[in-house]
Design an enzyme around this catalytic site. Structure first.
Site, PDB file in Angstrom:
ATOM      1  N   LYS A   1       2.524   4.907   2.041  1.00 33.72           N
ATOM      2  CA  LYS A   1       1.558   5.428   3.016  1.00 33.72           C
ATOM      3  C   LYS A   1       0.136   4.974   2.701  1.00 33.72           C
ATOM      4  O   LYS A   1      -0.573   4.482   3.584  1.00 33.72           O
ATOM      5  CB  LYS A   1       1.627   6.966   3.063  1.00 33.72           C
ATOM      6  N   THR A   2      -0.279   5.162   1.454  1.00 34.43           N
ATOM      7  CA  THR A   2      -1.632   4.742   1.073  1.00 34.43           C
ATOM      8  C   THR A   2      -1.788   3.235   1.238  1.00 34.43           C
ATOM      9  O   THR A   2      -2.805   2.742   1.742  1.00 34.43           O
ATOM     10  CB  THR A   2      -1.921   5.156  -0.386  1.00 34.43           C
TER      11      THR A   2
ATOM     12  N   THR B   1       3.345  14.141   3.271  1.00 28.09           N
ATOM     13  CA  THR B   1       4.732  14.154   2.839  1.00 28.09           C
ATOM     14  C   THR B   1       5.493  15.230   3.597  1.00 28.09           C
ATOM     15  O   THR B   1       6.699  15.364   3.451  1.00 28.09           O
ATOM     16  CB  THR B   1       4.818  14.447   1.325  1.00 28.09           C
TER      17      THR B   1
ATOM     18  N   ARG C   1       7.403   2.658  -5.342  1.00 28.39           N
ATOM     19  CA  ARG C   1       6.618   3.016  -6.519  1.00 28.39           C
ATOM     20  C   ARG C   1       7.516   3.129  -7.749  1.00 28.39           C
ATOM     21  O   ARG C   1       7.165   2.681  -8.833  1.00 28.39           O
ATOM     22  CB  ARG C   1       5.860   4.324  -6.318  1.00 28.39           C
TER      23      ARG C   1
ATOM     24  N   ASP D   1      -5.610  11.688   3.185  1.00 28.60           N
ATOM     25  CA  ASP D   1      -4.331  11.843   2.499  1.00 28.60           C
ATOM     26  C   ASP D   1      -3.985  13.328   2.416  1.00 28.60           C
ATOM     27  O   ASP D   1      -4.882  14.169   2.412  1.00 28.60           O
ATOM     28  CB  ASP D   1      -4.470  11.258   1.084  1.00 28.60           C
TER      29      ASP D   1
END
Ligand SMILES: Nc1ncnc2c1ncn2[C@@H]1O[C@H](COP(=O)(O)OP(=O)(O)OP(=O)(O)O)[C@@H](O)[C@H]1O
Ligand SMILES: [Mg+2]
Length: 359
Positions: free
Chosen positions: A75-76, A169, A228, A120
């Site tokens: 997302k980031t 999330t 990640r 965020d």
């Protein structure tokens, strides 16, 4: 300064307890910078490129964009890509950083025209700020309240047209009026093993450490569908190969490193296994409520629900039923146990395991 890589749920990625500044920097260095470097999520990429293309053609800021999906799915990274693709400045903040509406007003009133505002963990924003955001998103205006009590007045202030990129999330926790103000929602899903392999090869290239194909396959298979985690496991494999394995990132070193860090053959990590362990041993396979389960493994309910559960459900180990969480036959098998004759999974399995979650 708010660190976009430092979300609350990262602390438990057990693979790297010593993760520090350096690891964050590496993670940043591995981020794709352009949409066509971004691997996987084909649908999201196509939707996004359409929105961005049309905004560029019209010379206008694109619609507000919401990104929903589990930790570490990109997302980031996508938010940064959106700003880069638009050639627009990027401002980064987060829901928890906005405690009062004044905090948000300060950000909104200093935005430049066309700036991308990345918010965020948008579901954690304070309520009054949320209402201010509605107006800003729709009318590019903030109402600044001057004075207190009955004499307080709201002074409308125009702000520059901007694009809000929200990430969460937990899309389900966003109030409908907020969700409805986004032009579209990018739903980020788990990555396939093949996509993770591509990400791993790309990352290995950036780290200057060649990765064998079968080692990439091994790491990808144990990465819980998450870039990640794949990148993090890659770094552990590289460490292992350098220190103990003669340098080569081959299958043997990959397996040895992943075993050392307690990532099992299906990618379950310590929390995943703790959940299954408690569920099977203490609750005879369930059903058990989320909060009881979370307390039993010493985690917050949100961590269990956002970080561990989606993968366990997706991989067929856990079912959410109206009466609580239930272990599937596969879970018993994976943990090397025989279910008791009265285990509850029969009904859960028959219901397909897709029943709505109970809180
Ligand atoms: N599609 C992708 N292709 C290549 N690398 C990716 C992709 N998505 C994520 N990554 C890598 O995974 C790492 C984590 O991604 P990112 O920080 O964007 O996740 P996130 O969804 O914002 O997570 P969180 O919810 O925890 O904030 C990044 O450093 C990036 O290198
Ligand atoms: Mg993020």
């Amino acid at each position: 300064m708010y660190d976009p890589d430092d979300g609350p749920h990262h602390r438990r990625e057990a693979v790297s307890p010593e993760a520090g500044i350096d690891e964050h920097q590496i993670e940043g260095a591995l981020r794709p910078r352009a949409l066509d470097e971004f691997v996987g999520q084909e649908r999201v990429r196509e939707q996004l490129s359409l929105v961005l293309d049309s905004a560029r053609r019209r010379g206008r800021a694109p619609d507000h964009i919401l990104m929903s999906g589990g930790p570490g799915l990109g997302k980031t990274t996508l938010a940064m890509i959106i700003a880069a693709e638009l050639g627009a400045p990027l401002r980064i903040t987060s829901g928890p950083a906005i405690e009062r509406s004044g905090d948000l007003a300060a950000v909104l009133s200093t935005l430049q025209e066309g700036e991308v505002l990345f918010l965020d963990e948008i579901h954690r924003m304070a309520r009054p700020a949320e209402e201010m955001l509605y107006v800003a998103m729709e009318d590019f205006r903030v109402d600044v309240v001057v004075g207190k009590g009955p004499g307080a007045t709201a002074i409308p202030l125009d702000i520059a047209p901007f694009t809000l990129v929200g990430a969460t999330t937990r899309a389900g926790m966003l109030p409908a009026p907020l969700r409805d103000r986004f032009g579209f929602t990018a739903h980020m899903d788990f990555y396939t093993p093949e996509e993770l392999e591509r990400i791993l090869h790309r990352s290995a290239g950036l780290l200057g450490a060649p990765l064998d194909d079968d080692a990439a396959r091994e790491i990808a298979g144990r990465s819980r569908g998450t870039p990640r985690i794949a990148n993090r496991l890659l770094r552990r494999v590289r460490d292992y190969a350098e220190v103990r394995g003669g340098g080569a990132m081959d299958l043997e070193n990959a397996r040895a490193a992943l075993d050392l860090y307690e990532v099992d053959a299906l990618g379950l990590d310590r929390l995943d296994r703790a959940i299954l362990d408690v569920l099977l041993h203490r609750f005879r396979g369930g059903p058990v409520g989320l909060s009881t389960l979370a307390v039993s493994v010493g985690e917050e309910a949100e961590t269990v629900e956002v970080v561990a559960e989606p993968f366990l459900v997706r991989s067929g180990f856990l079912a959410r039923t109206p009466r609580g969480r239930v272990a599937t036959p596969m879970a018993w098998q994976h943990m090397g146990l025989t279910p008791p004759p009265d285990a509850a999974f029969g009904a859960a399995a028959a219901a397909g395991g897709g029943a709505p979650a109970s809180p």
